[in-house]
Design an enzyme around this catalytic site. Structure first.
Site, short mmCIF file in Angstrom:
data_model
loop_
_atom_site.label_atom_id
_atom_site.label_comp_id
_atom_site.label_asym_id
_atom_site.label_seq_id
_atom_site.Cartn_x
_atom_site.Cartn_y
_atom_site.Cartn_z
N GLY A 73 0.83 -1.20 0.00
CA GLY A 73 0.00 0.00 0.00
C GLY A 73 0.86 1.25 0.00
O GLY A 73 2.04 1.22 0.36
N CYS A 74 0.26 2.36 -0.41
CA CYS A 74 1.01 3.61 -0.52
C CYS A 74 1.50 4.12 0.84
O CYS A 74 2.68 4.43 1.01
CB CYS A 74 0.18 4.67 -1.24
SG CYS A 74 -1.48 4.93 -0.55
N PHE A 75 0.59 4.18 1.83
CA PHE A 75 1.02 4.60 3.16
C PHE A 75 2.03 3.62 3.74
O PHE A 75 3.01 4.03 4.37
CB PHE A 75 -0.19 4.69 4.10
CG PHE A 75 -1.01 5.93 3.94
CD1 PHE A 75 -0.44 7.19 4.03
CD2 PHE A 75 -2.38 5.85 3.73
CE1 PHE A 75 -1.21 8.35 3.90
CE2 PHE A 75 -3.16 6.98 3.60
CZ PHE A 75 -2.57 8.24 3.69
#
Length: 340
Positions: free
Chosen positions: A146-148
């Site tokens: 995921g990006c985070f």
């Protein structure tokens, strides 16, 4: 040329994959799939590519994809890939999934945080979670982080691996540009609510929280929890993470900083900065820029980590994983510099 199919082409990450692959010397997108606009040229949705491609949007058919492609990318919402990918998994066909469907290894954890049915356990066991600058894969099913999680894990992994920090002190404050909320309009992403404003969302409920903890535990089994908050800020692209951790007694900050530099010294897309980075330093690129500083009075290390959420946090990292999978130069298709 390695032939690519992208499923979920009408979303932000799907189109970003297509855009980046246009400049890839060893790959060609031969098929793009969606649930709408079927039979239309992709440039009807994205007119900026009209001079570059006449590719048509197709319906999803696994057998045709496996006949015409060498690998399939899923840029679909959570809860979609875990069923669509089954024929490919059963045929051991290469899959790179940008959704969260194969990230969490515990099905109950996925159902708790995503509020959707989990992938089958046998399929989860065939998936490798691959943070491209750190992990490698032994399977044909790659779960893209995921990006985070990407922006948080890259600075934290060397710190927990070296056992330099008090593990119950990890606080992460992550801020994302609006494209991170996806393409479907909601009240929280409405212009009048986002412009000239800032808001926290999914407080203590964001689905990337268990992903971060799961991956940190691989490097230090004593990690039990983190404090993690997420906010929307009025920019289109980028993630800016401010992290705070307490340095353990017996270690110097210089020692920690050198260890982080050594950990990433051969990594092309992780830059350890000597000054605090800005979001604009990485937007439009596949870089993660990391900066550490130390407060001698409080004993707290402040971490800054910045990425482009759609590139390093999604499509760019997926191409990095693709390059690794097919033994291609890691930087191919990803040599972009930030805009001034």
């Amino acid at each position: 040329m390695i032939k690519i199919t992208i499923v979920g082409i009408t979303g932000y990450s799907g189109f970003e994959l297509f855009r980046l692959f246009l400049k890839h010397e060893k790959a060609q997108v031969v098929k793009v799939c969606a649930t709408s606009h079927i039979g239309e040229p992709l440039h009807h949705i994205y007119p900026q590519i009209k001079e570059c491609s006449e590719i048509m949007i197709s319906s999803f058919d696994p057998s045709i994809i496996m006949q015409k492609s060498d690998v399939v990318f899923f840029a679909t919402p959570a809860g979609v890939t875990n069923s669509l990918a089954i024929p490919f998994i059963e045929h051991d066909f290469p899959v790179i999934d940008l959704s969260g469907d194969f990230r969490l290894k515990n099905p109950r954890s996925y159902e708790k945080w995503y509020k959707k049915p989990s992938a089958q356990q046998e399929h989860l066991e065939k998936a490798d979670y691959v943070l491209a600058d750190v992990n490698t894969t032994a399977h044909q099913l790659i779960s893209n982080p995921g990006c985070f999680a990407t922006a948080c894990l890259l600075p934290l992994i060397p710190l927990v691996k070296g056992d330099f920090i008090e593990l119950d002190s990890i606080i992460l404050d992550a801020k994302s540009g609006l494209s991170g909320a996806g393409k479907v309009l909601s009240e929280s992403s409405h212009f009048v609510n986002v412009h000239d404003n800032m808001m926290m969302y999914k407080i203590n409920q964001h689905q990337h929280l268990p992903e971060i903890v799961q991956e940190l535990k691989k490097w230090n089994g004593k990690v039990e929890f983190i404090q993690f908050s997420t906010s929307l800020i009025p920019v289109n692209y980028g993630i800016f993470v401010s992290g705070y951790v307490k340095l353990k007694s017996g270690f110097s900050f210089d020692e920690v900083q050198q260890d982080v530099k050594d950990f990433y010294k051969d990594k092309k897309f992780v830059r350890i900065r000597s000054e605090a980075p800005k979001l604009s330093d990485v937007v439009g690129t596949n870089f993660c820029d990391i900066y550490l500083t130390y407060n001698q009075t409080t004993g707290i290390i402040t971490i800054i980590s910045v990425i482009d959420n759609l590139i390093k946090g999604a499509a760019g990292q997926a191409i990095q994983n693709f390059n690794h999978l097919f033994d291609i130069k890691e930087e191919m298709g990803l040599s972009h510099l930030a805009r001034i």
